[in-house]
Design an enzyme around this catalytic site. Structure first.
Site, PDB file in Angstrom:
ATOM      1  N   CYS A  94      48.121  41.988  70.403  1.00  0.00           N
ATOM      2  CA  CYS A  94      48.005  43.437  70.586  1.00  0.00           C
ATOM      3  C   CYS A  94      48.275  43.800  72.042  1.00  0.00           C
ATOM      4  CB  CYS A  94      46.598  43.868  70.157  1.00  0.00           C
ATOM      5  SG  CYS A  94      46.229  45.586  70.493  1.00  0.00           S
ATOM      6  N   SER A 169      41.273  27.977  68.029  1.00  0.00           N
ATOM      7  CA  SER A 169      42.593  27.632  68.566  1.00  0.00           C
ATOM      8  C   SER A 169      42.981  26.247  68.091  1.00  0.00           C
ATOM      9  CB  SER A 169      42.548  27.648  70.097  1.00  0.00           C
ATOM     10  OG  SER A 169      43.707  27.039  70.612  1.00  0.00           O
ATOM     11  N   ASP A 171      45.000  24.449  69.593  1.00  0.00           N
ATOM     12  CA  ASP A 171      45.466  23.685  70.759  1.00  0.00           C
ATOM     13  C   ASP A 171      44.368  22.852  71.439  1.00  0.00           C
ATOM     14  OD1 ASP A 171      47.885  24.960  70.335  1.00  0.00           O
ATOM     15  OD2 ASP A 171      47.408  26.594  71.702  1.00  0.00           O
ATOM     16  N   MET A 213      52.849  21.193  68.406  1.00  0.00           N
ATOM     17  CA  MET A 213      52.378  22.373  69.151  1.00  0.00           C
ATOM     18  C   MET A 213      51.320  21.992  70.171  1.00  0.00           C
ATOM     19  SD  MET A 213      52.136  25.377  66.326  1.00  0.00           S
ATOM     20  CE  MET A 213      53.594  26.274  65.793  1.00  0.00           C
ATOM     21  N   ARG A 215      50.886  24.373  73.118  1.00  0.00           N
ATOM     22  CA  ARG A 215      51.189  25.168  74.324  1.00  0.00           C
ATOM     23  C   ARG A 215      51.114  24.293  75.572  1.00  0.00           C
ATOM     24  NH1 ARG A 215      49.391  31.411  73.903  1.00  0.00           N
ATOM     25  NH2 ARG A 215      47.283  30.707  73.579  1.00  0.00           N
TER      26      ARG A 215
HETATM   27  P1  ADP Z   1      45.236  33.431  71.997  1.00  0.00           P
HETATM   28  O1  ADP Z   1      43.968  34.215  71.901  1.00  0.00           O
HETATM   29  O2  ADP Z   1      45.492  32.607  70.781  1.00  0.00           O
HETATM   30  O3  ADP Z   1      45.323  32.654  73.296  1.00  0.00           O
HETATM   31  P2  ADP Z   1      47.087  35.450  73.060  1.00  0.00           P
HETATM   32  O4  ADP Z   1      47.141  34.852  74.411  1.00  0.00           O
HETATM   33  O5  ADP Z   1      48.360  35.936  72.469  1.00  0.00           O
HETATM   34  O6  ADP Z   1      46.465  34.463  71.981  1.00  0.00           O
HETATM   35  O7  ADP Z   1      46.065  36.682  73.132  1.00  0.00           O
HETATM   36  C1  ADP Z   1      45.759  37.432  71.955  1.00  0.00           C
HETATM   37  C2  ADP Z   1      45.487  38.873  72.317  1.00  0.00           C
HETATM   38  O8  ADP Z   1      44.377  38.945  73.223  1.00  0.00           O
HETATM   39  C3  ADP Z   1      46.606  39.581  73.058  1.00  0.00           C
HETATM   40  O9  ADP Z   1      47.611  40.060  72.200  1.00  0.00           O
HETATM   41  C4  ADP Z   1      45.860  40.724  73.700  1.00  0.00           C
HETATM   42  O10 ADP Z   1      45.556  41.743  72.777  1.00  0.00           O
HETATM   43  C5  ADP Z   1      44.548  40.044  74.104  1.00  0.00           C
HETATM   44  N1  ADP Z   1      44.669  39.565  75.483  1.00  0.00           N
HETATM   45  C6  ADP Z   1      45.219  38.413  75.931  1.00  0.00           C
HETATM   46  N2  ADP Z   1      45.169  38.321  77.275  1.00  0.00           N
HETATM   47  C7  ADP Z   1      44.585  39.473  77.711  1.00  0.00           C
HETATM   48  C8  ADP Z   1      44.258  40.018  78.991  1.00  0.00           C
HETATM   49  N3  ADP Z   1      44.516  39.353  80.120  1.00  0.00           N
HETATM   50  N4  ADP Z   1      43.679  41.243  79.034  1.00  0.00           N
HETATM   51  C9  ADP Z   1      43.405  41.922  77.908  1.00  0.00           C
HETATM   52  N5  ADP Z   1      43.692  41.465  76.673  1.00  0.00           N
HETATM   53  C10 ADP Z   1      44.269  40.263  76.559  1.00  0.00           C
END
Ligand code: ADP
Length: 386
Positions: A94, A169, A171, A213, A215
C-alpha cells in the site's frame, strides 16, 4: 470493551491465517471485539474505484463507508483457517500508507470504526510502517481534530493507539526473533522442489542451479542447502572470500563428481552477492559449470511455489501461540508501553520492543552493504538484545 483490528500486510506467508484465527478466537474469549482489516493497509484491491484505500476506506472518499474492508469477526468467521496457506483476509503493498496523508486517513478510518488496537502480521516493511504509525499517532489525532474530521470526544477516546507486531515473512529476515511465521513452510516447499529436481539430476547426471527467495537474507538458501545436501550455496551474508569464486565452486563440484556423485546442486539466494557486492546471477553460474566442467546444467528458479501451500505444523503452532501473546500484549499495554513485537527466542515466545527490532533489521542491511558481515550476523542474532 476492547476493539482489536488484525491485519496481514506485505508478502504473504503461510501461518498468517493461524494468526488471524488465534487473534479472533482468543480475543473473543477475552471479551474483546475483533475486526479483520482486509487487504493489509490497502483495502480496495480488485475493486474499481477512484483513489486509494487505506485501512478500509478510500482516501478520496468515493467509498467512505469502509465497512467492507473492516469486518467484525465471530467464532465462525475463521473456520478452516489453520490449514489454509497465504492469508484469507488478503494482503497488499500500500503506497499511500507510506505517506503522512495516507496514515492520516488510516487513523481517521480506525477511529471511525472505534478501533484503538492493531495487531499487524507482516514483514520488516509492514512493521516499520506500523511503528511509524504509532509514533505519529498523537500528531495525527491532533491534525484530524484540527480539521474537524473527528469529534473532540473521539480525539479524547482515541488518544492512544496500541500496535503489536507479529512477524509473518518467509524470509526469516527480522532481527530479534529466531524464526518468522511462514519461513519453515517455505523451507519445506524448497526441499520438496529440490528433492524433485534431484531425481532428474541423478537420472541424467546433470547440474542444477536453483534460485530461492529470501530477499536480502540467506536463511532459506542456507537451510535448504543443509537439508538437501547441496554442493554449494551462495548467500548475501557470506559472499565467497575469493574474487575467483567460480574456480572455488568448480573445485568443490569437481571433487564431489570425482567421488562418484551423479548430480550437482547449487543453491543461490536471490540476494546473493560476490565480495564486491555485485549480484551473483544463476545464468552466469550455469555458464561456468557448463564451460569449465562440461556439465549439462539447467537453471531452476523456484519462484512463487515457495510461498504456497498448506502451512506446516510448526507455522500453525507459531502463529497460534504468538497471536495469543499478541492479544495479551494488547490487553497489558499502557500509553507508556513501547509497541511490542512478538518473537521466538530459545524456544520461548518473547515480547520485545518493535522499534528496536525494526532498527536492528535496518542496521543488518547497512552492515551487509558496508561488507561488515560479522556485525550483520550479530545484529540479526536475537541474543544481541539480551
Ligand atoms: P513486508 O512487510 O513483507 O516487508 P513491504 O516492505 O512491501 O513488505 O511493506 C508492506 C507495506 O508496509 C507497504 O506497502 C507499506 O504500506 C507499508 N510500509 C513499508 N515500509 C513503510 C514505511 N517506511 N513507512 C510506512 N509504511 C511502510
Amino acid at each position: 470493551r476492547k476493539k482489536i483490528g488484525v491485519l496481514t500486510s506485505g508478502g504473504d506467508a503461510s501461518g498468517m491465517n493461524a494468526c488471524v484465527r488465534s487473534v479472533v478466537l482468543y480475543g473473543i474469549s477475552k471479551g474483546c471485539d475483533v475486526y479483520a482489516v482486509y487487504e493489509g493497509y490497502q483495502g480496495n484491491r480488485g475493486i474499481q474505484v477512484d483513489g486509494e484505500c487505506v485501512l478500509g476506506v478510500v482516501v478520496d472518499g468515493s467509498l467512505v463507508d469502509g465497512g467492507d474492508y473492516i469486518r467484525k469477526m465471530d467464532w465462525r468467521s475463521v473456520t478452516g483457517y489453520l490449514s489454509i496457506g497465504g492469508t484469507s483476509i488478503g494482503t497488499a503493498r500500500c503506497m499511500p500508507f507510506k505517506t503522512r496523508e495516507g496514515r492520516l486517513q488510516a487513523a481517521e478510518n480506525l477511529i471511525k470504526n472505534g478501533i484503538d488496537s492493531l495487531i499487524v502480521c507482516g514483514g520488516d516493511g509492514s512493521l516499520t510502517g506500523a511503528d511509524l504509525f504509532r509514533s505519529e499517532w498523537d500528531g495525527l489525532v491532533r491534525e484530524l481534530r484540527g480539521a474537524d474530521r473527528i469529534t473532540q470526544e473521539e480525539a479524547t477516546t482515541f488518544k492512544h493507539l496500541t500496535i503489536v507486531g507479529l512477524v509473518g515473512s518467509i524470509d526469516n529476515d527480522m532481527s530479534s526473533t529466531d524464526i518468522t511465521i511462514g519461513a519453515v513452510t517455505s523451507l519445506h516447499r524448497i526441499c520438496e522442489a529440490v528433492d524433485s529436481v534431484d531425481t532428474t539430476a541423478l537420472s541424467h547426471s546433470r547440474a542444477f542451479v536453483i534460485e530461492v527467495m529470501g530477499r536480502h537474507c540467506g536463511w532459506l538458501a542456507l537451510m535448504a542447502g543443509i537439508a538437501t545436501g547441496a554442493d554449494f550455496v551462495f548467500i548475501p551474508e557470506q559472499p565467497p572470500s575469493e574474487d575467483d569464486w567460480e574456480t572455488a565452486m568448480c573445485t568443490v563440484a569437481r571433487r564431489h563428481r570425482d567421488l562418484g556423485k551423479r548430480k550437482t546442486i547449487i543453491i543461490v539466494a536471490e540476494g546473493a552477492l560476490d565480495r564486491h557486492l555485485k549480484p551473483i546471477k544463476v545464468d552466469h553460474i550455469k555458464d561456468v559449470l557448463t564451460d569449465r566442467l562440461g556439465l549439462d546444467t539447467r537453471v531452476t528458479i523456484l519462484g512463487h511455489t515457495q510461498r504456497g501451500g498448506s502451512p506446516c505444523a510448526f507455522d500453525r503452532i507459531l502463529g497460534t501461540v504468538q497471536s495469543i501473546a499478541a492479544v495479551d500484549a494488547v490487553l497489558a499495554s499502557t500509553p507508556e508501553t513501547p509497541s511490542p513485537m512478538i518473537g521466538m527466542n530459545n524456544n520461548k515466545v518473547t515480547t520485545k520492543p518493535l522499534m528496536d527490532a525494526v532498527r536492528l533489521t535496518h542496521q543488518v542491511a547497512e552492515a551487509i552493504e558496508s561488507q561488515n558481515f560479522e556485525k550483520a550476523m550479530a545484529l540479526r542474532d536475537p541474543q544481541f538484545l539480551d
